[in-house]
Design a protein around this motif. Structure first.
Motif, PDB file in Angstrom:
ATOM      1  N   SER A  46      33.860  41.893  12.922  1.00 41.35           N
ATOM      2  CA  SER A  46      35.315  41.923  12.856  1.00 41.35           C
ATOM      3  C   SER A  46      35.922  41.969  14.268  1.00 41.35           C
ATOM      4  O   SER A  46      36.813  41.201  14.605  1.00 41.35           O
ATOM      5  CB  SER A  46      35.732  43.128  12.015  1.00 41.35           C
ATOM      6  OG  SER A  46      36.901  43.703  12.487  1.00 41.35           O
ATOM      7  N   THR A  47      35.400  42.874  15.109  1.00 45.56           N
ATOM      8  CA  THR A  47      35.894  42.968  16.484  1.00 45.56           C
ATOM      9  C   THR A  47      35.731  41.648  17.214  1.00 45.56           C
ATOM     10  O   THR A  47      36.635  41.169  17.891  1.00 45.56           O
ATOM     11  CB  THR A  47      35.100  44.046  17.257  1.00 45.56           C
ATOM     12  OG1 THR A  47      35.288  45.284  16.587  1.00 45.56           O
ATOM     13  CG2 THR A  47      35.563  44.159  18.678  1.00 45.56           C
ATOM     14  N   TRP A  48      34.558  41.060  17.024  1.00 48.12           N
ATOM     15  CA  TRP A  48      34.227  39.814  17.723  1.00 48.12           C
ATOM     16  C   TRP A  48      35.198  38.682  17.344  1.00 48.12           C
ATOM     17  O   TRP A  48      35.725  37.981  18.194  1.00 48.12           O
ATOM     18  CB  TRP A  48      32.786  39.424  17.367  1.00 48.12           C
ATOM     19  CG  TRP A  48      32.297  38.186  18.039  1.00 48.12           C
ATOM     20  CD1 TRP A  48      31.976  38.038  19.364  1.00 48.12           C
ATOM     21  CD2 TRP A  48      32.041  36.917  17.423  1.00 48.12           C
ATOM     22  NE1 TRP A  48      31.548  36.766  19.588  1.00 48.12           N
ATOM     23  CE2 TRP A  48      31.576  36.059  18.429  1.00 48.12           C
ATOM     24  CE3 TRP A  48      32.167  36.435  16.116  1.00 48.12           C
ATOM     25  CZ2 TRP A  48      31.232  34.738  18.180  1.00 48.12           C
ATOM     26  CZ3 TRP A  48      31.832  35.121  15.867  1.00 48.12           C
ATOM     27  CH2 TRP A  48      31.365  34.291  16.885  1.00 48.12           C
ATOM     28  N   ILE A  49      35.448  38.568  16.049  1.00 51.49           N
ATOM     29  CA  ILE A  49      36.274  37.455  15.601  1.00 51.49           C
ATOM     30  C   ILE A  49      37.752  37.680  15.988  1.00 51.49           C
ATOM     31  O   ILE A  49      38.452  36.743  16.345  1.00 51.49           O
ATOM     32  CB  ILE A  49      36.082  37.201  14.089  1.00 51.49           C
ATOM     33  CG1 ILE A  49      36.434  35.743  13.770  1.00 51.49           C
ATOM     34  CG2 ILE A  49      36.885  38.132  13.228  1.00 51.49           C
ATOM     35  CD1 ILE A  49      35.919  35.303  12.421  1.00 51.49           C
ATOM     36  N   TYR A  50      38.196  38.939  15.981  1.00 49.76           N
ATOM     37  CA  TYR A  50      39.564  39.209  16.428  1.00 49.76           C
ATOM     38  C   TYR A  50      39.705  38.957  17.923  1.00 49.76           C
ATOM     39  O   TYR A  50      40.748  38.554  18.403  1.00 49.76           O
ATOM     40  CB  TYR A  50      39.975  40.648  16.117  1.00 49.76           C
ATOM     41  CG  TYR A  50      40.430  40.817  14.690  1.00 49.76           C
ATOM     42  CD1 TYR A  50      41.623  40.251  14.255  1.00 49.76           C
ATOM     43  CD2 TYR A  50      39.661  41.516  13.773  1.00 49.76           C
ATOM     44  CE1 TYR A  50      42.031  40.384  12.946  1.00 49.76           C
ATOM     45  CE2 TYR A  50      40.062  41.650  12.462  1.00 49.76           C
ATOM     46  CZ  TYR A  50      41.249  41.085  12.047  1.00 49.76           C
ATOM     47  OH  TYR A  50      41.653  41.213  10.757  1.00 49.76           O
TER      48      TYR A  50
ATOM     49  N   GLU B  39      39.145  44.699  24.729  1.00 45.89           N
ATOM     50  CA  GLU B  39      38.274  45.048  25.854  1.00 45.89           C
ATOM     51  C   GLU B  39      39.053  45.784  26.945  1.00 45.89           C
ATOM     52  O   GLU B  39      39.032  45.395  28.116  1.00 45.89           O
ATOM     53  CB  GLU B  39      37.596  43.796  26.407  1.00 45.89           C
ATOM     54  CG  GLU B  39      36.678  43.152  25.379  1.00 45.89           C
ATOM     55  CD  GLU B  39      36.175  41.792  25.812  1.00 45.89           C
ATOM     56  OE1 GLU B  39      35.034  41.715  26.273  1.00 45.89           O
ATOM     57  OE2 GLU B  39      36.929  40.811  25.677  1.00 45.89           O
ATOM     58  N   ILE B  40      39.788  46.781  26.524  1.00 43.21           N
ATOM     59  CA  ILE B  40      40.503  47.624  27.481  1.00 43.21           C
ATOM     60  C   ILE B  40      40.207  49.096  27.162  1.00 43.21           C
ATOM     61  O   ILE B  40      39.648  49.408  26.117  1.00 43.21           O
ATOM     62  CB  ILE B  40      42.039  47.390  27.425  1.00 43.21           C
ATOM     63  CG1 ILE B  40      42.566  47.565  25.995  1.00 43.21           C
ATOM     64  CG2 ILE B  40      42.394  45.998  27.930  1.00 43.21           C
ATOM     65  CD1 ILE B  40      44.065  47.370  25.868  1.00 43.21           C
ATOM     66  N   GLU B  41      40.576  49.978  28.101  1.00 37.34           N
ATOM     67  CA  GLU B  41      40.331  51.404  27.916  1.00 37.34           C
ATOM     68  C   GLU B  41      41.266  51.976  26.838  1.00 37.34           C
ATOM     69  O   GLU B  41      42.355  51.441  26.606  1.00 37.34           O
ATOM     70  CB  GLU B  41      40.606  52.150  29.222  1.00 37.34           C
ATOM     71  CG  GLU B  41      39.729  51.737  30.376  1.00 37.34           C
ATOM     72  CD  GLU B  41      38.297  52.226  30.203  1.00 37.34           C
ATOM     73  OE1 GLU B  41      38.129  53.330  29.642  1.00 37.34           O
ATOM     74  OE2 GLU B  41      37.374  51.505  30.598  1.00 37.34           O
ATOM     75  N   LEU B  42      40.806  53.082  26.264  1.00 35.47           N
ATOM     76  CA  LEU B  42      41.612  53.763  25.251  1.00 35.47           C
ATOM     77  C   LEU B  42      42.963  54.190  25.830  1.00 35.47           C
ATOM     78  O   LEU B  42      44.004  54.086  25.178  1.00 35.47           O
ATOM     79  CB  LEU B  42      40.840  54.980  24.742  1.00 35.47           C
ATOM     80  CG  LEU B  42      41.049  55.370  23.290  1.00 35.47           C
ATOM     81  CD1 LEU B  42      40.723  54.214  22.371  1.00 35.47           C
ATOM     82  CD2 LEU B  42      40.176  56.569  22.951  1.00 35.47           C
TER      83      LEU B  42
ATOM     84  N   GLU C 292      40.686  52.887  18.687  1.00 33.80           N
ATOM     85  CA  GLU C 292      39.357  52.518  19.182  1.00 33.80           C
ATOM     86  C   GLU C 292      39.053  51.049  18.880  1.00 33.80           C
ATOM     87  O   GLU C 292      38.519  50.323  19.728  1.00 33.80           O
ATOM     88  CB  GLU C 292      38.307  53.417  18.551  1.00 33.80           C
ATOM     89  CG  GLU C 292      37.031  53.471  19.367  1.00 33.80           C
ATOM     90  CD  GLU C 292      35.988  54.366  18.720  1.00 33.80           C
ATOM     91  OE1 GLU C 292      36.371  55.272  17.962  1.00 33.80           O
ATOM     92  OE2 GLU C 292      34.800  54.124  18.981  1.00 33.80           O
ATOM     93  N   GLU C 293      39.403  50.628  17.684  1.00 35.52           N
ATOM     94  CA  GLU C 293      39.190  49.221  17.333  1.00 35.52           C
ATOM     95  C   GLU C 293      39.992  48.306  18.257  1.00 35.52           C
ATOM     96  O   GLU C 293      39.489  47.269  18.718  1.00 35.52           O
ATOM     97  CB  GLU C 293      39.602  48.977  15.869  1.00 35.52           C
ATOM     98  CG  GLU C 293      38.613  49.532  14.860  1.00 35.52           C
ATOM     99  CD  GLU C 293      39.182  49.557  13.433  1.00 35.52           C
ATOM    100  OE1 GLU C 293      38.389  49.498  12.493  1.00 35.52           O
ATOM    101  OE2 GLU C 293      40.414  49.653  13.267  1.00 35.52           O
ATOM    102  N   ILE C 294      41.206  48.715  18.547  1.00 40.19           N
ATOM    103  CA  ILE C 294      42.047  47.897  19.430  1.00 40.19           C
ATOM    104  C   ILE C 294      41.425  47.806  20.824  1.00 40.19           C
ATOM    105  O   ILE C 294      41.354  46.738  21.427  1.00 40.19           O
ATOM    106  CB  ILE C 294      43.475  48.474  19.513  1.00 40.19           C
ATOM    107  CG1 ILE C 294      44.127  48.413  18.127  1.00 40.19           C
ATOM    108  CG2 ILE C 294      44.310  47.710  20.523  1.00 40.19           C
ATOM    109  CD1 ILE C 294      45.449  49.129  18.032  1.00 40.19           C
TER     110      ILE C 294
END
Lengths: 354, 203
Positions: free
Chosen positions: B68-72, B162-165, B155-157
């Motif tokens: 899911s993360t990859w495709i988003y 690919e950025i910090e929390l 966390e998902e975002i």
């Protein structure tokens, strides 16, 4: 209403709203909210925004979407059947495999050049570059280095490879040919390469599909140009195909005369659109490469390096090492490095004892 | 059939397996693209491009992140790509009039969404949210869409973008604050006002 502004961190309020704060942060927010009407209002505004957005309905794909997608997927599958085979993963790892091999073979190559007699072909290519490019400065290699013999052998080993690939074509599969061509032009500019011919293919939408550039460059800048182009490939994670053999056959007749006359050499760079790349990332990296190459110190340093080609070799190795370091977990890298050092030391010792 | 099995079949090029794998993602990706790009035509193209890229790049997916993360992540890249292309086109088309103006002209053309006043006149809350979203920066926009419309966790975002929390938090705050300002100007909160007597200055 005591505060009209307040510099309490807004992201804390916003995260508090979502319950994405730690226990202590939450206490801090609650404590502050008791005292600060301004922040209570801020929090309320954030809540309003969140609420209104949560009411926005989700969208669904149009009815024809799935049918169209299936057609596209099937077409894609037929277009690139080779893509799906097990070999493609391996091919993609080629640069990494090459880098590892280079690192591992380095001490072995050193060993080989110590054990074998000083190779004549190696000396020949040494002479070719030394005499033609910098007749006055060439001896600096020997005087500058405490162990000229060893380094000369290492150097010529590399030179011979470069000699062999003087006229070659490099194919870059890029996400955006336009961007790629611009990056290439900038790169060519930094080494005073001349674009001899330039052919471009556009598709019906006016999108640049393919571009072929023949670059002419001084032989001492050739390595820089080549390295730069390959780096464009590696850094941008693009697929690079170098096929010197095929190309040499057709090229050598054509350019042998020119090469002999002015010691120039040619590099043909073909760029093609590659559908399977994720272009966003690549464009960023291509731009990065271009920026790096445009830094004024870079060409000067590398030009110097080309005059002393062992530096280029060193740069190759350093680059390979960095490349690997960035990609494999540290432990493996360190153990690879240790093995390499041990090999290098034993090679050195063997030479001493001989 | 579990995800792993479908993944390996899809990697082989099995279209049906891939379709099963992306079941449910099409709408979500389309939805994200629609909010990012502001119109259904671009959203459709973006969703199409995302899924095709996922299909052909499946070999590259090694399971470091969730599927899911990859495709988003791909979807986000495709959307930003389209926005970039769009802004380039716009720059070209505005070249000439800009010579006559004082350089501020280009700022007036924020997007190809309907102008705010039209929208409010029609009373379309949804559309005004769309045009408000188009006014904030794309980095802020993507965060607020993922969180407040699509409902991802912080966390998902962070993983998708690919950025910090911490960056997620600050971007989300800025996005919410500026969106509130824009929506207030459109008087969108007028009827929704939560019994607050103290109004006036904003943060």
């Amino acid at each position: 209403m005591r505060h009209t502004t307040c510099d309490f961190p807004g992201e804390l309020l916003s995260a508090y709203l979502d319950n994405e704060v730690t226990e202590s942060e939450s206490a801090r927010v609650r404590g502050h909210l008791q005292d600060c009407a301004h922040c209570r209002r801020r929090l309320e505004q954030l809540r309003e925004t969140r609420e209104i957005l949560s009411e926005v309905p989700s969208q669904s794909v149009p009815s024809s979407f799935r049918r169209q997608l299936r057609a596209d997927l099937l077409r894609h599958k037929e277009d690139k059947p080779g893509l799906r085979g097990s070999g493609s993963g391996w091919l993609r790892r080629m640069p990494m495999v090459a880098a590892v091999l280079l690192l591992l073979l380095l001490p072995v190559a050193g060993l080989y050049s110590h054990v074998s007699a000083p190779g004549e072909p190696l000396m020949m290519s040494m002479r070719a570059v030394g005499e033609d490019d910098a007749p006055a400065d060439a001896p600096q290699l020997e005087s500058a280095d405490p162990e000229p013999e060893t380094d000369a052998q290492m150097l010529s080993e590399v030179l011979r490879v470069d000699e062999a690939e003087r006229s070659e074509s490099i194919i870059l599969h890029v996400a955006d040919v336009q961007e790629g061509t611009a990056a290439l032009a900038a790169l060519a500019d930094t080494v005073d390469a001349e674009v001899q011919s330039h052919e471009q293919v556009w598709d019906a939408d006016g999108y640049l599909k393919e571009s072929e550039s023949l670059l002419q460059v001084d032989s001492d800048s050739y390595a820089i140009l080549r390295e730069g182009v390959l780096r464009m490939g590696t850094l941008a994670r693009q697929r690079v195909e170098a096929d010197p053999v095929v190309h040499r056959d057709e090229m050598s007749r054509e350019f042998a005369a020119a090469e002999e006359a002015d010691q120039r050499t040619h590099l043909r760079v073909v760029m093609m659109v590659d559908d399977e790349t994720i272009s966003d990332v690549q464009l960023d990296e291509l731009c990065l490469v271009r920026t790096q190459l445009e830094e004024t110190t870079f060409p000067a340093q590398l030009r110097e390096a080309a005059a002393r080609s062992w530096t280029v070799f060193g740069a190759h190795v350093a680059y390979a090492v960095l490349w690997i370091a960035a990609r494999i977990p540290h432990l493996i890298f360190v153990s690879l490095l240790v093995v390499t050092v041990i090999f290098a030391l034993s090679a050195h010792r063997r030479k001493d004892s001989a | 059939m579990d995800e792993q099995r479908m993944l390996s079949l899809a990697r082989e090029g099995e279209v049906a397996a891939f379709e099963a794998l992306i079941e449910g993602y099409e709408d979500k990706i389309y939805s994200l693209a629609f909010r990012m790009l502001g119109n259904s035509e671009d959203a459709r193209d973006a969703a199409q491009e995302t899924l095709l890229k996922a299909y052909s790049g499946l070999q590259r997916f090694r399971g470091d992140a969730s599927f899911s993360t990859w495709i988003y992540r791909i979807a986000k890249n495709v959307c930003l790509d389209i926005l970039r292309r769009r802004s380039k086109q716009r720059t070209y088309s505005l070249d000439e009039p800009m010579e006559l103006g004082d350089g501020e002209v280009s700022r007036q053309f924020a997007g190809d969404m309907p102008a705010p006043e039209d929208v409010v006149m029609h009373g379309e809350v949804r559309d005004s949210i769309n045009s408000a979203l188009a006014e904030i920066s794309e980095h802020h926009r993507v965060v607020i869409i993922l969180r407040d419309i699509e409902g991802f966790t912080y966390e998902e975002i962070a993983n998708i973008l690919e950025i910090e929390l911490g960056t997620v938090k600050s971007r989300l705050y800025r996005a919410r604050a500026s969106l509130h300002e824009i929506l207030s100007e459109m008087e969108l909160f007028r009827d929704r006002a939560v019994g607050q007597s103290e109004g006036g200055d904003d943060g």
